[in-house]
Design a protein around this motif. Sequence first.
Motif, PDB file in Angstrom:
ATOM      1  N   LYS A   5      -5.302  10.996  -7.336  1.00 42.99           N
ATOM      2  CA  LYS A   5      -6.553  11.105  -6.420  1.00 42.99           C
ATOM      3  C   LYS A   5      -6.597  12.628  -5.837  1.00 42.99           C
ATOM      4  O   LYS A   5      -7.428  13.334  -5.248  1.00 42.99           O
ATOM      5  CB  LYS A   5      -6.843  10.098  -5.378  1.00 42.99           C
ATOM      6  N   GLU A  34      -3.126   7.791   7.397  1.00 47.67           N
ATOM      7  CA  GLU A  34      -3.865   6.379   7.989  1.00 47.67           C
ATOM      8  C   GLU A  34      -2.763   5.409   7.609  1.00 47.67           C
ATOM      9  O   GLU A  34      -2.395   4.334   8.562  1.00 47.67           O
ATOM     10  CB  GLU A  34      -4.715   5.874   6.762  1.00 47.67           C
ATOM     11  N   GLU A  93       0.902  -1.301  -0.011  1.00 51.70           N
ATOM     12  CA  GLU A  93       0.006  -0.048  -0.094  1.00 51.70           C
ATOM     13  C   GLU A  93       0.920   1.135   0.009  1.00 51.70           C
ATOM     14  O   GLU A  93       0.556   2.058  -0.755  1.00 51.70           O
ATOM     15  CB  GLU A  93      -0.847   0.124   1.213  1.00 51.70           C
ATOM     16  N   GLU A 105      -1.091   6.820  -6.441  1.00 47.77           N
ATOM     17  CA  GLU A 105      -2.558   7.012  -6.305  1.00 47.77           C
ATOM     18  C   GLU A 105      -2.584   8.615  -5.735  1.00 47.77           C
ATOM     19  O   GLU A 105      -3.756   9.297  -5.993  1.00 47.77           O
ATOM     20  CB  GLU A 105      -3.105   6.293  -5.242  1.00 47.77           C
ATOM     21  N   ALA A 106      -1.647   9.075  -5.078  1.00 49.14           N
ATOM     22  CA  ALA A 106      -1.727  10.497  -4.469  1.00 49.14           C
ATOM     23  C   ALA A 106      -1.757  11.416  -5.705  1.00 49.14           C
ATOM     24  O   ALA A 106      -2.494  12.451  -5.690  1.00 49.14           O
ATOM     25  CB  ALA A 106      -0.556  10.837  -3.825  1.00 49.14           C
ATOM     26  N   GLN A 159      -5.688  16.110  -0.989  1.00 55.24           N
ATOM     27  CA  GLN A 159      -6.451  16.123   0.146  1.00 55.24           C
ATOM     28  C   GLN A 159      -6.432  14.706   0.459  1.00 55.24           C
ATOM     29  O   GLN A 159      -6.322  14.343   1.408  1.00 55.24           O
ATOM     30  CB  GLN A 159      -7.876  16.548  -0.187  1.00 55.24           C
ATOM     31  N   TRP A 160      -6.896  13.551  -0.521  1.00 54.35           N
ATOM     32  CA  TRP A 160      -6.807  12.392  -0.538  1.00 54.35           C
ATOM     33  C   TRP A 160      -5.354  11.874  -0.062  1.00 54.35           C
ATOM     34  O   TRP A 160      -5.290  10.789   1.079  1.00 54.35           O
ATOM     35  CB  TRP A 160      -7.019  11.762  -1.864  1.00 54.35           C
ATOM     36  N   ALA A 161      -4.099  12.357  -0.459  1.00 52.54           N
ATOM     37  CA  ALA A 161      -3.025  11.928  -0.167  1.00 52.54           C
ATOM     38  C   ALA A 161      -2.702  12.159   1.244  1.00 52.54           C
ATOM     39  O   ALA A 161      -2.067  11.515   2.041  1.00 52.54           O
ATOM     40  CB  ALA A 161      -1.869  12.797  -0.938  1.00 52.54           C
ATOM     41  N   GLN A 162      -3.251  13.351   1.777  1.00 55.66           N
ATOM     42  CA  GLN A 162      -3.021  13.852   3.200  1.00 55.66           C
ATOM     43  C   GLN A 162      -3.854  12.780   3.995  1.00 55.66           C
ATOM     44  O   GLN A 162      -3.155  12.267   4.924  1.00 55.66           O
ATOM     45  CB  GLN A 162      -3.770  15.165   3.432  1.00 55.66           C
ATOM     46  N   LEU A 163      -4.928  12.319   3.781  1.00 53.92           N
ATOM     47  CA  LEU A 163      -5.654  11.380   4.525  1.00 53.92           C
ATOM     48  C   LEU A 163      -5.086  10.006   4.653  1.00 53.92           C
ATOM     49  O   LEU A 163      -5.074   9.263   5.597  1.00 53.92           O
ATOM     50  CB  LEU A 163      -7.163  11.365   4.000  1.00 53.92           C
ATOM     51  N   LYS A 164      -4.646   9.687   3.139  1.00 53.99           N
ATOM     52  CA  LYS A 164      -4.218   8.122   3.225  1.00 53.99           C
ATOM     53  C   LYS A 164      -2.723   8.016   3.879  1.00 53.99           C
ATOM     54  O   LYS A 164      -2.334   7.085   4.478  1.00 53.99           O
ATOM     55  CB  LYS A 164      -3.967   7.902   1.675  1.00 53.99           C
TER      56      LYS A 164
END
Length: 195
Positions: free
Chosen positions: A84, A95, A73, A80-81, A87-92
């Motif tokens: 996407k 995680e 992952e 993927e960052a 914002q998605w990159a920061q959340l992922k």
Amino acid sequence: MKKSLLILGFALAVISCNKEAGTSAAGLKTAYVDTSKLVQDYNEFKELESQSKTKQEVMGRELETKVQQFKLEAASFQEEARAKGPQWAQLKGQELQKRERELGMMQESMMKQLQEEFGTKNDTLISKIKKYVKDYGKKNGYDYIYGTGDVVSVMYAKEGYDITSKILKELNDNYKGSAKKEDTATAAPAKEEKK
């Protein structure tokens, strides 16, 4: 004159007491045990070490599977960052950091569990051996039995005083390990059939 006779008598008494103490000390029965050899060659220690390694391998495989999944992952994270967005990159990213900490805590927990379980068993086994050596010493009339090995309490001893092999043989003869239990379980029905 009386004082000099009294001093001479006292001196003779002290000298004779020292001679008696020296003779009884020379008659002491002593021996030593190589404790590192006991740990290395005692069947119950070998079995405990084998159990520890097996459990460590099982727990390690479970952790390794989770680590590999995390690595996959994390490797695909950058691609993927880009696709996407930030914002998605920061959340992922948060995680992934959380999962990395969890994996570290899981590894520490597994190590602690192994240390607690097998540390206690190891301490119990060492206590058992100490008691056995103490009983052996009493039974065989020893005044002192010293220990050598990792924690050295004897700097030199003649080989004739080494009773490690005798104690090791008796410990192994008295130990009823899982292999011996299985042998006696399979051997018992064979004896009954002959009757």
